[in-house]
Write a protein that holds these residues in place. Structure first.
Motif, short mmCIF file in Angstrom:
data_model
loop_
_atom_site.label_atom_id
_atom_site.label_comp_id
_atom_site.label_asym_id
_atom_site.label_seq_id
_atom_site.Cartn_x
_atom_site.Cartn_y
_atom_site.Cartn_z
N PHE A 108 2.87 11.28 10.95
CA PHE A 108 3.27 10.46 9.71
C PHE A 108 2.42 9.35 9.29
N PHE A 109 2.23 8.51 10.40
CA PHE A 109 1.44 7.36 10.35
C PHE A 109 -0.13 7.95 10.44
N LEU A 110 -0.48 9.00 11.09
CA LEU A 110 -1.67 9.42 10.76
C LEU A 110 -2.26 9.71 9.56
N LEU A 111 -1.11 10.48 8.92
CA LEU A 111 -1.29 10.80 7.32
C LEU A 111 -1.51 9.44 6.36
N ASN A 112 -0.84 8.64 6.78
CA ASN A 112 -1.16 7.08 6.13
C ASN A 112 -2.35 6.70 6.16
N LEU A 113 -2.82 6.78 7.48
CA LEU A 113 -4.23 6.21 7.72
C LEU A 113 -5.19 6.97 7.24
N ALA A 114 -5.14 8.21 7.07
CA ALA A 114 -6.16 9.12 6.49
C ALA A 114 -6.04 8.72 4.83
N LEU A 115 -4.92 8.66 4.39
CA LEU A 115 -4.91 8.48 3.00
C LEU A 115 -5.80 7.05 2.61
#
Length: 280
Positions: free
Chosen positions: A59-66
């Motif tokens: 979930f945090f990796l998704l935020n980082l990618a965005l």
């Protein structure tokens, strides 16, 4: 003399002096930009579509990618668009918008990186409390706090910087609008001092995040080294790989805030473009 109300545009730094080099830089940056879009886009799609990846770490990796997608889309398209048209112009409103989103996305990204280090610390050092400390509501709250932190950080700097009178020309000695180069045309000493104070506080906050990340991973490495199984070592270290890029990003922003000189401006632009494209 012109002030902030009379200046309608700024002049950015040219990618190169000759047409051939400008086109070369254009294609190089275009390749980096497309790689960043593809890599971060694949991460976002995979995390969103695969239910097995609906965990706090991803979930945090998704935020980082965005955030990475937003960061690279804030600066590179304008620099690339200027090259083939042989222009250096950016409007006053465009510069302020680029400045705002650049700081907003980077501020949120460093907050997310700090949260990711906490996530890995709890997962490896306090596994029995992981479900309690990093439940779905806690993760959503921390992610929202990271985005709000970036927003407030950007609003503070943007309002302070663009409220100053500009009377020393309109040349921005960089490929995009950032704090040190926007402050140079300012003729308000009090405004420059105020913004310098904000920069100092920002650097202290960044180093505070860096110290927290460093402490978290020291504790992680100590816990991993106490594991009897080599398979446990490999699993623990493999889930902590985003730290390597996080460390590079934090050091990069510290250097930029402190106005560290760069040997060649084009190299600085490529380095700026490469950071978001290096997906974990």
């Amino acid at each position: 003399m012109p002030n902030s109300s009379s200046i309608s545009e700024f002049l950015l730094l040219a990618l190169a002096d000759t047409r051939q080099l400008q086109l070369l830089h254009f294609w190089l940056l275009l390749g980096i930009y497309l790689a960043a879009l593809l890599g971060n886009g694949l991460i976002s799609t995979a995390v969103a579509c695969d239910h097995r990846l609906h965990t706090p770490m991803y979930f945090f990796l998704l935020n980082l990618a965005l955030l990475d997608l937003g960061c690279i889309s804030t600066t590179l398209p304008k620099a690339m668009a200027n090259a083939p048209w042989h222009t250096r112009l950016i409007s006053y409103a465009g510069c302020a918008t680029q400045f705002f989103f650049f700081l907003f996305l980077f501020g949120a990204e460093y907050s997310i990186l700090t949260i990711m280090s906490y996530d890995r610390y709890v997962a490896i050092c306090k596994p029995l409390h992981y479900g309690t400390l990093l439940g779905s509501r806690a993760c959503a709250t921390m992610a929202a706090a990271a985005w709000v932190t970036g927003l407030l950080y950007s609003l503070l700097h943007t309002a302070s910087t663009f409220s100053q009178a500009l009377c020393r020309g309109k040349v921005v000695n960089q490929f995009f609008c950032e704090i040190p180069h926007i402050l140079k045309p300012s003729c308000s000493e009090s405004g420059s001092l105020r913004e310098t104070g904000f920069i100092v506080l920002s650097v202290l906050a960044i180093y505070g995040c860096f110290a927290f990340i460093l402490f978290s991973y020291v504790q992680i490495f100590r816990a991993v080294l106490r594991m009897p199984s080599e398979q446990g070592w490999h699993k623990a270290f493999s889930t902590s790989l985003p730290w390597h890029r996080g460390r590079e990003n934090v050091l990069a922003v510290c250097s930029r805030e402190l106005r560290t000189p760069v040997p060649h401006a084009a190299a600085a632009m490529v380095a700026q473009a490469l950071l978001p494209s290096r997906v974990p």
